[in-house]
Design a protein around this motif. Structure first.
Motif, PDB file in Angstrom:
ATOM      1  N   ILE A 285       0.877  -1.206  -0.014  1.00  0.00           N
ATOM      2  CA  ILE A 285       0.133  -0.080  -0.004  1.00  0.00           C
ATOM      3  C   ILE A 285       0.771   1.322  -0.052  1.00  0.00           C
ATOM      4  CG2 ILE A 285      -1.836   1.394   1.492  1.00  0.00           C
ATOM      5  CD1 ILE A 285      -2.845  -1.347  -0.078  1.00  0.00           C
ATOM      6  N   ALA A 286       1.896   1.246   0.817  1.00  0.00           N
ATOM      7  CA  ALA A 286       2.754   2.445   0.908  1.00  0.00           C
ATOM      8  C   ALA A 286       3.639   2.634  -0.302  1.00  0.00           C
ATOM      9  CB  ALA A 286       3.720   2.167   2.056  1.00  0.00           C
ATOM     10  N   LEU A 287       4.035   1.565  -0.928  1.00  0.00           N
ATOM     11  CA  LEU A 287       4.720   1.742  -2.006  1.00  0.00           C
ATOM     12  C   LEU A 287       3.985   2.066  -3.270  1.00  0.00           C
ATOM     13  CD1 LEU A 287       6.979  -1.296  -1.797  1.00  0.00           C
ATOM     14  CD2 LEU A 287       7.961   0.668  -1.841  1.00  0.00           C
ATOM     15  N   SER A 288       2.881   1.775  -3.317  1.00  0.00           N
ATOM     16  CA  SER A 288       1.720   1.991  -4.432  1.00  0.00           C
ATOM     17  C   SER A 288       1.348   3.607  -4.129  1.00  0.00           C
ATOM     18  CB  SER A 288       0.475   1.287  -4.280  1.00  0.00           C
ATOM     19  OG  SER A 288       0.695  -0.079  -4.686  1.00  0.00           O
ATOM     20  N   PHE A 289       1.347   4.028  -3.043  1.00  0.00           N
ATOM     21  CA  PHE A 289       1.042   5.434  -2.591  1.00  0.00           C
ATOM     22  C   PHE A 289       2.291   6.347  -3.257  1.00  0.00           C
ATOM     23  CE2 PHE A 289       1.921   9.274  -0.273  1.00  0.00           C
ATOM     24  CZ  PHE A 289       0.452   9.717  -0.284  1.00  0.00           C
ATOM     25  N   LEU A 290       3.393   5.821  -3.108  1.00  0.00           N
ATOM     26  CA  LEU A 290       4.713   6.542  -3.384  1.00  0.00           C
ATOM     27  C   LEU A 290       4.633   6.673  -4.799  1.00  0.00           C
ATOM     28  CD1 LEU A 290       7.544   5.177  -1.293  1.00  0.00           C
ATOM     29  CD2 LEU A 290       6.631   7.748  -1.308  1.00  0.00           C
ATOM     30  N   GLU A 291       3.992   5.943  -5.823  1.00  0.00           N
ATOM     31  CA  GLU A 291       3.941   5.813  -6.945  1.00  0.00           C
ATOM     32  C   GLU A 291       2.714   6.748  -7.693  1.00  0.00           C
ATOM     33  OE1 GLU A 291       4.151   2.873 -10.984  1.00  0.00           O
ATOM     34  OE2 GLU A 291       2.909   2.407  -9.246  1.00  0.00           O
ATOM     35  N   TRP A 292       1.489   6.337  -7.111  1.00  0.00           N
ATOM     36  CA  TRP A 292       0.440   7.224  -7.557  1.00  0.00           C
ATOM     37  C   TRP A 292       0.498   8.568  -7.078  1.00  0.00           C
ATOM     38  CZ3 TRP A 292      -4.739   4.389  -6.827  1.00  0.00           C
ATOM     39  CH2 TRP A 292      -4.793   3.045  -7.507  1.00  0.00           C
ATOM     40  N   SER A 293       1.175   8.959  -5.831  1.00  0.00           N
ATOM     41  CA  SER A 293       1.184  10.498  -5.634  1.00  0.00           C
ATOM     42  C   SER A 293       2.333  11.142  -6.621  1.00  0.00           C
ATOM     43  CB  SER A 293       1.239  10.375  -4.151  1.00  0.00           C
ATOM     44  OG  SER A 293       2.541   9.900  -3.906  1.00  0.00           O
ATOM     45  N   ASN A 294       3.164  10.303  -6.855  1.00  0.00           N
ATOM     46  CA  ASN A 294       4.692  10.915  -7.415  1.00  0.00           C
ATOM     47  C   ASN A 294       5.249  11.838  -6.408  1.00  0.00           C
ATOM     48  OD1 ASN A 294       6.209  11.285  -9.795  1.00  0.00           O
ATOM     49  ND2 ASN A 294       5.539  13.205 -10.027  1.00  0.00           N
ATOM     50  N   PHE A 329      10.438  15.978   4.881  1.00  0.00           N
ATOM     51  CA  PHE A 329       9.658  16.372   3.881  1.00  0.00           C
ATOM     52  C   PHE A 329       8.287  15.375   3.816  1.00  0.00           C
ATOM     53  CE2 PHE A 329       8.085  15.449  -0.607  1.00  0.00           C
ATOM     54  CZ  PHE A 329       7.904  16.623  -1.231  1.00  0.00           C
ATOM     55  N   ILE A 330       8.454  14.292   4.135  1.00  0.00           N
ATOM     56  CA  ILE A 330       7.295  13.577   4.344  1.00  0.00           C
ATOM     57  C   ILE A 330       6.361  13.849   5.182  1.00  0.00           C
ATOM     58  CG2 ILE A 330       6.397  10.987   4.916  1.00  0.00           C
ATOM     59  CD1 ILE A 330       9.077   9.949   3.534  1.00  0.00           C
ATOM     60  N   LYS A 331       6.902  14.028   6.323  1.00  0.00           N
ATOM     61  CA  LYS A 331       5.953  14.677   7.609  1.00  0.00           C
ATOM     62  C   LYS A 331       4.926  15.998   7.159  1.00  0.00           C
ATOM     63  CE  LYS A 331       8.554  12.417  11.219  1.00  0.00           C
ATOM     64  NZ  LYS A 331       9.376  12.580  12.541  1.00  0.00           N
ATOM     65  N   LYS A 332       5.856  16.877   6.645  1.00  0.00           N
ATOM     66  CA  LYS A 332       5.424  18.297   6.177  1.00  0.00           C
ATOM     67  C   LYS A 332       4.413  18.042   5.047  1.00  0.00           C
ATOM     68  CE  LYS A 332       6.634  22.727   4.711  1.00  0.00           C
ATOM     69  NZ  LYS A 332       7.752  23.756   4.284  1.00  0.00           N
ATOM     70  N   ASN A 333       4.552  16.965   4.060  1.00  0.00           N
ATOM     71  CA  ASN A 333       3.732  17.153   2.850  1.00  0.00           C
ATOM     72  C   ASN A 333       2.945  15.879   2.710  1.00  0.00           C
ATOM     73  OD1 ASN A 333       5.018  19.719   1.420  1.00  0.00           O
ATOM     74  ND2 ASN A 333       6.841  18.334   1.975  1.00  0.00           N
ATOM     75  N   ALA A 335      -0.167  15.008   4.129  1.00  0.00           N
ATOM     76  CA  ALA A 335      -1.329  15.244   3.516  1.00  0.00           C
ATOM     77  C   ALA A 335      -1.639  16.048   2.439  1.00  0.00           C
ATOM     78  CB  ALA A 335      -1.708  16.307   4.880  1.00  0.00           C
ATOM     79  N   ASP A 336      -0.781  16.839   1.659  1.00  0.00           N
ATOM     80  CA  ASP A 336      -1.245  17.209   0.424  1.00  0.00           C
ATOM     81  C   ASP A 336      -0.901  16.165  -0.780  1.00  0.00           C
ATOM     82  OD1 ASP A 336      -1.376  19.884   1.508  1.00  0.00           O
ATOM     83  OD2 ASP A 336       0.698  20.375   1.237  1.00  0.00           O
ATOM     84  N   PHE A 337      -0.180  15.343  -0.507  1.00  0.00           N
ATOM     85  CA  PHE A 337      -0.047  14.259  -1.509  1.00  0.00           C
ATOM     86  C   PHE A 337      -1.113  13.463  -1.490  1.00  0.00           C
ATOM     87  CE2 PHE A 337       4.419  15.567  -1.983  1.00  0.00           C
ATOM     88  CZ  PHE A 337       4.607  15.555  -3.104  1.00  0.00           C
ATOM     89  N   LYS A 338      -1.578  13.012  -0.172  1.00  0.00           N
ATOM     90  CA  LYS A 338      -2.971  12.240  -0.064  1.00  0.00           C
ATOM     91  C   LYS A 338      -4.096  13.014  -0.920  1.00  0.00           C
ATOM     92  CE  LYS A 338      -2.128   9.945   4.357  1.00  0.00           C
ATOM     93  NZ  LYS A 338      -2.727   9.697   5.664  1.00  0.00           N
ATOM     94  N   ALA A 339      -4.157  14.178  -0.967  1.00  0.00           N
ATOM     95  CA  ALA A 339      -5.042  14.846  -1.445  1.00  0.00           C
ATOM     96  C   ALA A 339      -4.985  14.882  -2.944  1.00  0.00           C
ATOM     97  CB  ALA A 339      -5.112  16.419  -1.180  1.00  0.00           C
ATOM     98  N   ILE A 375      -7.969   2.768  -1.837  1.00  0.00           N
ATOM     99  CA  ILE A 375      -7.883   4.097  -1.358  1.00  0.00           C
ATOM    100  C   ILE A 375      -7.965   4.382   0.166  1.00  0.00           C
ATOM    101  CG2 ILE A 375      -9.267   6.543  -1.773  1.00  0.00           C
ATOM    102  CD1 ILE A 375      -7.353   5.532  -4.293  1.00  0.00           C
ATOM    103  N   LYS A 376      -8.895   3.810   0.878  1.00  0.00           N
ATOM    104  CA  LYS A 376      -9.177   3.950   2.214  1.00  0.00           C
ATOM    105  C   LYS A 376      -7.699   3.792   2.932  1.00  0.00           C
ATOM    106  CE  LYS A 376     -11.782   2.575   6.058  1.00  0.00           C
ATOM    107  NZ  LYS A 376     -12.861   1.622   6.778  1.00  0.00           N
ATOM    108  N   LYS A 377      -6.836   2.602   2.565  1.00  0.00           N
ATOM    109  CA  LYS A 377      -5.607   2.217   3.265  1.00  0.00           C
ATOM    110  C   LYS A 377      -4.586   3.249   2.874  1.00  0.00           C
ATOM    111  CE  LYS A 377      -6.490  -2.733   3.743  1.00  0.00           C
ATOM    112  NZ  LYS A 377      -5.897  -4.035   3.271  1.00  0.00           N
ATOM    113  N   MET A 378      -4.758   3.820   1.660  1.00  0.00           N
ATOM    114  CA  MET A 378      -3.593   4.907   1.315  1.00  0.00           C
ATOM    115  C   MET A 378      -3.927   6.046   2.009  1.00  0.00           C
ATOM    116  SD  MET A 378      -3.185   4.959  -2.899  1.00  0.00           S
ATOM    117  CE  MET A 378      -2.322   3.368  -3.640  1.00  0.00           C
TER     118      MET A 378
END
Length: 392
Positions: A285-294, A329-333, A335-339, A375-378
């Protein structure tokens, strides 16, 4: 410990249907199975006068045998060469006559045929797909001609330094595993036997109990189900069919490949050993998020049933994820990448073909019905979890 297998000096580009974060994608979707084992996925969208039809077969490079690489792709080509009812060239001619867009592709774990056309021509597309599923001729003369077309493609690609590098990377990383074969080796395609392709690939894998049909767009649900039963429901299942078992990708870790090629500057790629597609795996899930969110620019995740391969491009010198993506950077951003992931459907949900191919991709991984769960897990990912995966 960084699980790195290869550093190479030219950037490899891979195109796959992976960026599919659409909240409305499966809203109103219906999925069911016919008595012959064929899976059906329906998604109505009345915003367009068009409809899309796709047929997914779970067969690709992973199903090929050593010494017979590239033959699932060759079979894909032959599926346009005629049946008993649709002669040579008639499939393309018939689809063109109603203004259809159509094509096909073969990848590591699937082969897909698709059409997008006016809604009143859907029955025609179903007739073609159902007919060639079980009645393609694979005429020996046409087979030899099409073999030359595929060989020409392979020769053209082999002249590309990036393709040469990719093949060198895969050979070093994966040895004799099918993941290393890509679209096949020239000598093996050259020696391909029509009878082998017909009996061991077409007749084995092009069966309803190894297929999923998708209908997306402007249609009447009751009428579409009648058409599906009429054209696909009558096809005979293969009672002896068994899908190939998982073939875990074997890695040669810690290797480096360097090739010289024509380029304006040095480019490269790092390959990472990652988990297979599994919606119940938190790392996946985390790796997929890294890709999908860029969030991690240049990162691509090829998630297969046999294991995952991560790609990270670089120029001049490699930057490892933990070096290019800081904890702060991860901690700060985050929420923005989830959006960004959640809202991207407003841009991506723009055509029948993109909706259909997104459903094809999801279904081939873990089932399109699990999209909302994904999506819920991401959305529930914590910065600590993402940081841990990046370092891992």
């Amino acid at each position: 410990m960084k699980r790195i297998v290869i550093i190479a000096v030219l950037f490899i580009y891979a195109n796959i249907f992976a960026n599919t974060g659409k909240l409305n994608l499966t809203k109103g979707m219906e999925k069911y199975r016919l008595p012959n084992g064929m899976t059906v996925v329906l998604k109505r969208d009345s915003s367009s006068p068009l409809v899309g039809l796709a047929v997914l077969y779970r067969v690709g490079f992973r199903n090929e045998q050593k010494g017979k690489s590239g033959l699932t792709h060759l079979l894909e080509h032959m599926m346009f060469k005629g049946t008993k009812r649709y002669g040579k060239g008639e499939i393309a001619k018939t689809l063109h006559s109603v203004g259809a867009e159509f094509n096909a592709f073969t990848s590591y774990d699937k082969t897909v045929y698709w059409e997008v056309l006016p809604s009143d021509s859907l029955e025609l597309a179903m007739d073609i797909e159902a007919d060639r599923m079980q009645n393609s001729l694979l005429d020996p003369k046409e087979f030899e001609k099409e073999k030359q077309v595929v060989l020409s493609e392979l020769n053209m690609h082999e002249g590309n330094p990036m393709v040469k590098l990719r093949h060198a990377m895969y050979k070093k990383a994966f040895g004799d595993h099918p993941f290393a074969w890509d679209y096949g080796f020239i000598d093996e395609v050259k020696n391909a036997s029509r009878d082998y392709v017909y009996n061991e690939l077409y007749k084995k894998y092009y069966v309803p109990n190894n297929a999923t049909v998708f209908v997306v767009g402007n249609y009447d649900a009751r009428e579409v189900k009648k058409l599906i039963n009429r054209y696909f429901g009558k096809l005979k299942r293969n009672p002896r069919f068994k899908q190939s078992k998982v073939k875990p990708i074997k890695w040669n870790l810690g290797e480096t490949v360097r090739l010289k090629g024509v380029a304006s500057e040095n480019f490269g790629n790092i390959l990472f050993k990652l988990p297979a597609a599994n919606i119940n795996d938190d790392d996946y899930i985390a790796l997929s998020f890294l890709e999908w969110s860029n969030m991690l620019g240049g990162f691509y995740y090829w998630d297969t049933p046999d294991g995952g391969v991560g790609y990270l491009g670089f120029s001049k010198e490699p930057d490892y994820p933990a070096e290019s993506l800081s904890d702060a950077f991860i901690k700060k951003n985050l929420a923005d990448f989830k959006a960004r992931v959640i809202n991207r459907e407003r841009m991506d949900y723009d055509s029948i073909s993109s909706i259909m191919m997104s459903l094809v991709w999801l279904e081939s991984k873990f089932g399109a019905e699990h999209y909302a769960e994904l999506i819920k897990k991401m959305n529930a990912l914590s910065s600590d979890k993402l940081i841990a995966v990046v370092h891992k």
